[in-house]
Design a protein around this motif. Structure first.
Motif, PDB file in Angstrom:
ATOM      1  N   THR A   1       0.945  -1.121  -0.016  1.00  0.00           N
ATOM      2  CA  THR A   1       0.002  -0.070   0.207  1.00  0.00           C
ATOM      3  C   THR A   1       0.867   1.414  -0.056  1.00  0.00           C
ATOM      4  OG1 THR A   1      -1.706  -1.314   1.252  1.00  0.00           O
ATOM      5  CG2 THR A   1      -1.720   1.111   1.412  1.00  0.00           C
TER       6      THR A   1
ATOM      7  N   ASP B   1      -1.978   6.200   0.185  1.00  0.00           N
ATOM      8  CA  ASP B   1      -3.142   5.377   0.405  1.00  0.00           C
ATOM      9  C   ASP B   1      -3.129   4.912   2.034  1.00  0.00           C
ATOM     10  OD1 ASP B   1      -3.839   5.717  -2.124  1.00  0.00           O
ATOM     11  OD2 ASP B   1      -2.745   3.847  -2.775  1.00  0.00           O
TER      12      ASP B   1
ATOM     13  N   ARG C   1      -4.513   7.663   4.132  1.00  0.00           N
ATOM     14  CA  ARG C   1      -6.119   7.513   4.083  1.00  0.00           C
ATOM     15  C   ARG C   1      -6.678   6.376   4.730  1.00  0.00           C
ATOM     16  NH1 ARG C   1      -6.842   9.039  -1.448  1.00  0.00           N
ATOM     17  NH2 ARG C   1      -5.925   7.008  -1.843  1.00  0.00           N
ATOM     18  N   LEU C   2      -5.890   5.189   4.725  1.00  0.00           N
ATOM     19  CA  LEU C   2      -6.466   3.901   5.362  1.00  0.00           C
ATOM     20  C   LEU C   2      -6.495   4.221   7.002  1.00  0.00           C
ATOM     21  CD1 LEU C   2      -5.284   0.441   4.577  1.00  0.00           C
ATOM     22  CD2 LEU C   2      -5.196   1.105   6.915  1.00  0.00           C
TER      23      LEU C   2
ATOM     24  N   GLN D   1      -6.827   7.207   8.400  1.00  0.00           N
ATOM     25  CA  GLN D   1      -7.979   8.062   8.861  1.00  0.00           C
ATOM     26  C   GLN D   1      -9.095   7.495   8.668  1.00  0.00           C
ATOM     27  OE1 GLN D   1      -7.176  11.247   5.717  1.00  0.00           O
ATOM     28  NE2 GLN D   1      -5.851  12.389   6.942  1.00  0.00           N
ATOM     29  N   ARG D   2      -9.464   6.710   7.856  1.00  0.00           N
ATOM     30  CA  ARG D   2     -10.744   5.952   7.895  1.00  0.00           C
ATOM     31  C   ARG D   2     -10.795   4.832   8.917  1.00  0.00           C
ATOM     32  NH1 ARG D   2     -10.828   5.020   1.284  1.00  0.00           N
ATOM     33  NH2 ARG D   2     -11.660   7.012   0.939  1.00  0.00           N
TER      34      ARG D   2
ATOM     35  N   LYS E   1     -11.570   6.912  11.995  1.00  0.00           N
ATOM     36  CA  LYS E   1     -13.149   7.256  11.928  1.00  0.00           C
ATOM     37  C   LYS E   1     -13.959   6.102  12.324  1.00  0.00           C
ATOM     38  CE  LYS E   1     -15.617  10.478   8.977  1.00  0.00           C
ATOM     39  NZ  LYS E   1     -15.478  11.747   9.730  1.00  0.00           N
ATOM     40  N   ARG E   2     -13.549   5.122  12.011  1.00  0.00           N
ATOM     41  CA  ARG E   2     -14.529   4.034  12.163  1.00  0.00           C
ATOM     42  C   ARG E   2     -14.425   3.692  13.812  1.00  0.00           C
ATOM     43  NH1 ARG E   2     -12.619   1.421   7.461  1.00  0.00           N
ATOM     44  NH2 ARG E   2     -10.777   0.287   8.591  1.00  0.00           N
TER      45      ARG E   2
ATOM     46  N   ARG F   1      -9.278  18.181   7.781  1.00  0.00           N
ATOM     47  CA  ARG F   1      -8.864  16.735   7.640  1.00  0.00           C
ATOM     48  C   ARG F   1      -8.565  16.315   9.109  1.00  0.00           C
ATOM     49  NH1 ARG F   1      -9.513  13.552   4.043  1.00  0.00           N
ATOM     50  NH2 ARG F   1     -10.503  14.306   2.441  1.00  0.00           N
TER      51      ARG F   1
ATOM     52  N   LEU G   1      -8.995  -2.305  12.171  1.00  0.00           N
ATOM     53  CA  LEU G   1      -8.000  -2.486  10.964  1.00  0.00           C
ATOM     54  C   LEU G   1      -8.096  -3.577  10.073  1.00  0.00           C
ATOM     55  CD1 LEU G   1      -4.686  -1.143  12.793  1.00  0.00           C
ATOM     56  CD2 LEU G   1      -5.630  -0.365  10.709  1.00  0.00           C
TER      57      LEU G   1
END
Ligand code: SF4
Lengths: 221, 632
Positions: free
Chosen positions: A24, A28, A31-32, A34-35, A38-39, A53, A94
């Protein structure tokens, strides 16, 4: 879980990525995470401006195809959470191949993690690499340089100036510490390329190498 | 041979040399791994493997809604594992070909040939050679008739399945209509298939009796000596003469993927989606989706909000998109957007709105959504003159558009994108020039508004694409203009669009022609697709890969004429290769619409009046309101 309402809390998070997640790309991966944050629904601090951001800083960019074992990045939360709790919750969120190893709340001398990096430790396995280092790298009379072109400019690296603590683990495996960070940085693929250039390892061996960044050294550690 | 667990890995050296290797490696959040459950299934009754194939690369395919829905629907079954396949990019593909490395799934890295089912979604005509490429890379025999009991069942479905004939040779069965219910029936039936006692042929015959399933091998197409399609002959007495589209009647009860996969690498529409409704009430005469997805069926507001919240929580996306053919037509858009905005602001999620209607409410909504950022606004009048807009039944007046432009400019937007089509039926040069006029008027509005208040310089982006007649639309009889005419029309417009602040984006004409050949093609076109693929055609929807020459040669070699399929005007009594695939609207309705178009008469939208298109038989959605009023 202790939660104190305060402004900003900087947490340093250390992650490992194994081979399946090693390809990766850096952005990317950002962003992974960051998500994932958020989850996990953490109270993230956001950047100002047009497109806010969540604040997240990697210590050192990571190349495609490189595994990590203890790689730091910082996030800022607007509430204090227990470090263990953060670690668990992130690990639950994750994808396969990435794991949080350690989470620390920074309390004193809080500096941007990027500015603290000065070295990194690598372990590399490639066909005949140990032997090449033994016979060639350790023989300082033999030149070892590599040049890299970027934006039309060529930069030449004198490999040995960047490396300390070189160890041969076996015929194919080595371990070393190299300069890293914004001042001076040596990418492990360039190191391998320097040995390909002098025909100490094959081009295929370099491409097929297992490269692991085991540690990033931060000032004040 | 099934469930032999022959898993592959790409060598590191290869991954280090290809672009964006993460696209091949999977392990994304919410992707499904059933490798452990697989062990619990016996050799006698193994877990069913479904390979969902998108005939394009990962970054395109992953944002596709059909993929998201079917992946979810199929994986909810305990007895089946659905995994994904995409086309490799050129660099990896070249290596695979050299090393005879098979096409493998994203999840378990199993070769395509080991799957029970291989399902392709049919989204655009130019992806058809890629279907053959993926089958070939996956070691699946290209032709349905060549496959035996050990080969996968190859299924096709999707928005352009309403003329499946060009692909008839390659597919074992097609799903006509919404797939989420039929697919269960097919898998259930598959569970009853005992290969030792029943042939593949006879299993497929049983499939052919499922409502909405078309098994092309049981039909034979006949042609007149001039090449025109004559009729389709049943080869088995038990199969239906006509195959009816199946739909999901109640979307509120239908499955929606609440845990969509979150890619590890960026894809084209990288966000969470909710589907507000299926179908479109408007009835633009060129639009195939508007015809074949009838009737319009909506989801309820509260359900949608709940779904949005769940999807955001399950994915961590910071962008939410609304999906449907014409989102602005959602009957409770105001209520929905209020609720969504509230939740999006709280969770720091950006709501992205697709092109809306041109009314003031839409602007208020956009104000709220964009707050600080005012990016471009998009309008699609499709034709420049009112006359032509009436012909195509596009319900936008010049006044609407100019009013909208005025609100937009004075509200601080300065980029406006306008979409038009060239080569529409009954189009004259005046109609083309009317596009330039309209653009000029939009610029004039800016000038007027600029007198009141200093505005930023306007930027008008004009895009044109070429009209392509599609099966199951009122324009299916129409001729498509030739490449020469396309060039003429494009330069006519370009020469008259030379205004400061206007940029003109046009479309390739050659691939519009080939799309035209395929979209109204018959079974003979199958051989052309195969020949194009054999001579190197693949990912043809990418401009850099498309070669008109290749298609032209393949047509020539098969003694077929491009004009026969594109520019030839069909008579109203001509039978079409796709007539047996009942898309829901009747041929009578289409003829009626065609005749109205000729006279420049408009047809009101479904919510106002019912025009008896044939979709009433589904007894759902917008049609129900008319059933009720008729009953009164
Ligand atoms: S039957 Fe009437 S209401 Fe239903 S889709 Fe057709 S035209 Fe619209």
């Amino acid at each position: 879980m202790s939660q104190v309402k305060q402004n900003e809390y900087r947490y340093r998070i250390f992650y490992a990525r194994s081979e399946i997640a090693a390809f990766t790309a850096h952005l990317d991966l950002l962003r992974l995470f960051q998500r994932t944050l958020k989850r996990a629904d953490f109270p993230m601090a956001y950047t100002q401006g047009f497109n806010p951001r969540p604040i997240m800083e990697f210590a050192l960019p990571i190349g495609v195809g490189i595994e990590t074992r203890m790689e730091p990045f910082d996030v800022i939360l607007t509430q204090m959470l227990e470090a263990q709790n953060i670690k668990n919750k992130l690990n639950q969120n994750l994808p396969n191949g990435i794991e949080i190893m350690k989470v620390e709340l920074l309390t004193k001398d809080i500096k941007n993690v990027m500015s603290l990096v000065y070295a990194a430790e690598y372990e590399i396995e490639a066909e005949n690499l140990g032997e090449a280092v033994e016979t060639y790298y350790f023989d300082v009379s033999k030149p070892l340089i590599v040049s890299r072109e970027r934006k039309g400019k060529t930069r030449t690296f004198i490999i040995r100036e960047y490396i300390k603590d070189m160890q041969v683990l076996n015929q194919n495996r080595i371990k070393f510490i190299s300069k890293a960070g914004s001042q001076a940085n040596l990418r492990p693929d360039l190191f391998l390329k320097s040995l390909v250039n002098v025909e100490q390892i094959s081009k295929y061996a370099a491409l097929d190498a297992i490269i692991i960044r085991k540690k990033v050294y931060l000032k004040g550690d | 041979m099934r469930n032999s667990k022959k898993n592959y890995t790409y060598p590191r050296a290869v991954l280090r040399q290809v672009e964006n290797p993460a696209q091949y490696l999977g392990n994304e959040w919410n992707s499904i791994d059933k490798s452990e459950q697989m062990d619990h299934w016996s050799k006698k009754q193994p877990m069913i493997r479904f390979g969902f194939c998108f005939p394009d690369v990962y970054e395109i395919g992953m944002s596709n809604m059909a993929l998201r829905i079917l992946y979810d629907v199929i994986n909810q079954r305990e007895d089946t594992w659905c995994e994904r396949f995409f086309s490799p990019q050129g660099d990896l593909r070249a290596w695979m070909q050299k090393e005879s490395f098979p096409l493998i799934s994203i999840e378990s890295k199993t070769p395509l040939s080991e799957y029970d089912f291989v399902g392709f979604t049919l989204q655009y005509e130019l992806s058809f050679p890629t279907i053959l490429d993926m089958l070939h890379l996956g070691n699946v025999k290209l032709h349905s008739l060549a496959r035996d009991e050990t080969d996968p069942i190859v299924i096709g479905g999707g928005p352009i399945v309403y003329n499946p004939e060009p692909l008839a040779d390659f597919f074992d069965l097609f799903i006509i209509g919404d797939g989420e219910e039929i697919i269960h029936e097919v898998i259930d039936l598959y569970q009853t298939w005992n290969r030792e006692q029943e042939s593949r042929e006879s299993f497929l015959l049983r499939c052919a009796k499922i409502d909405g399933i078309y098994v092309p091998r049981f039909y034979e197409a006949e042609y007149y000596s001039d090449g025109k399609f004559k009729n389709i002959k049943k080869l088995e007495p038990e199969v239906p003469a006509k195959i009816n589209k199946r739909i999901v009647r109640d979307l509120n009860k239908a499955n929606i993927p609440l845990n969509p996969i979150v890619p590890n690498t960026s894809i084209v529409h990288d966000r969470a989606y909710i589907e507000l409704f299926r179908g479109c009430p408007r009835g633009c005469r060129f639009c195939q989706a508007g015809m074949v997805y009838r009737p319009t069926r909506e989801r309820e507001v509260d359900l949608l909000v709940e779904q949005a919240q769940q999807i955001i929580a399950a994915t961590g996306y910071d962008q939410l998109g609304l999906l449907s053919l014409s989102t602005g037509d959602y009957s409770e858009l105001e209520k929905l957007s209020e609720k969504l905005l509230e939740f999006c602001n709280e969770k720091r999620v950006n709501l992205s709105l697709p092109s809306l209607r041109l009314d003031s409410f839409s602007f208020e909504l956009m104000e709220k959504v964009s707050k600080t950022r005012k990016t471009g606004l998009t309008f699609a009048p499709e034709a420049g003159s009112q006359r032509l807009r009436d012909i195509i039944n596009k319900d936008i007046s010049e006044e609407d558009l100019l009013d909208a432009a005025r609100i937009a400019f004075s509200g601080g937007w300065h980029t406006i994108k306008l979409y038009f089509m060239l080569g529409l039926p009954f189009e004259t040069d005046e109609d083309v020039l009317a596009i330039a006029d309209l653009v000029k008027k939009v610029l004039d509005i800016h000038r007027e508004e600029n007198l009141n208040k200093k505005l930023r310089k306007p930027q008008i982006h004009v895009s044109t694409s070429f009209f392509i007649p599609k099966a199951w639309t009122p324009f299916q009889w129409q001729s498509q203009i030739s490449i020469t005419k396309m060039q003429e029309k494009q330069s006519l417009l370009a020469n008259n669009l030379r205004y400061r602040g206007v940029k003109y984006f046009w479309h390739e004409f050659e691939n519009s022609t080939i799309q035209g050949v395929i979209s109204r093609g018959d079974r003979k076109i199958g051989k052309v697709i195969e020949d194009v693929w054999r001579s190197g055609g693949w990912l043809e929807s990418w401009d850099e890969n498309f070669s008109y020459e290749r298609w032209k040669n393949a047509m020539d070699e098969n003694n077929l004429s491009i004009d026969f399929y594109t520019s030839r005007k069909r008579e109203l009594d001509e039978d079409f290769p796709w007539d047996h695939i009942q898309a829901g609207v009747t041929k009578e309705f289409l003829i009626h619409e065609y005749e109205k178009a000729e006279k420049g008469l408009i047809t009101t939208e479904c919510r106002e009046d019912c025009h008896y298109c044939g979709s009433m038989i589904y007894q759902t959605g917008v049609c129900l309101s008319h059933v009720a009023s008729q009953a009164k």
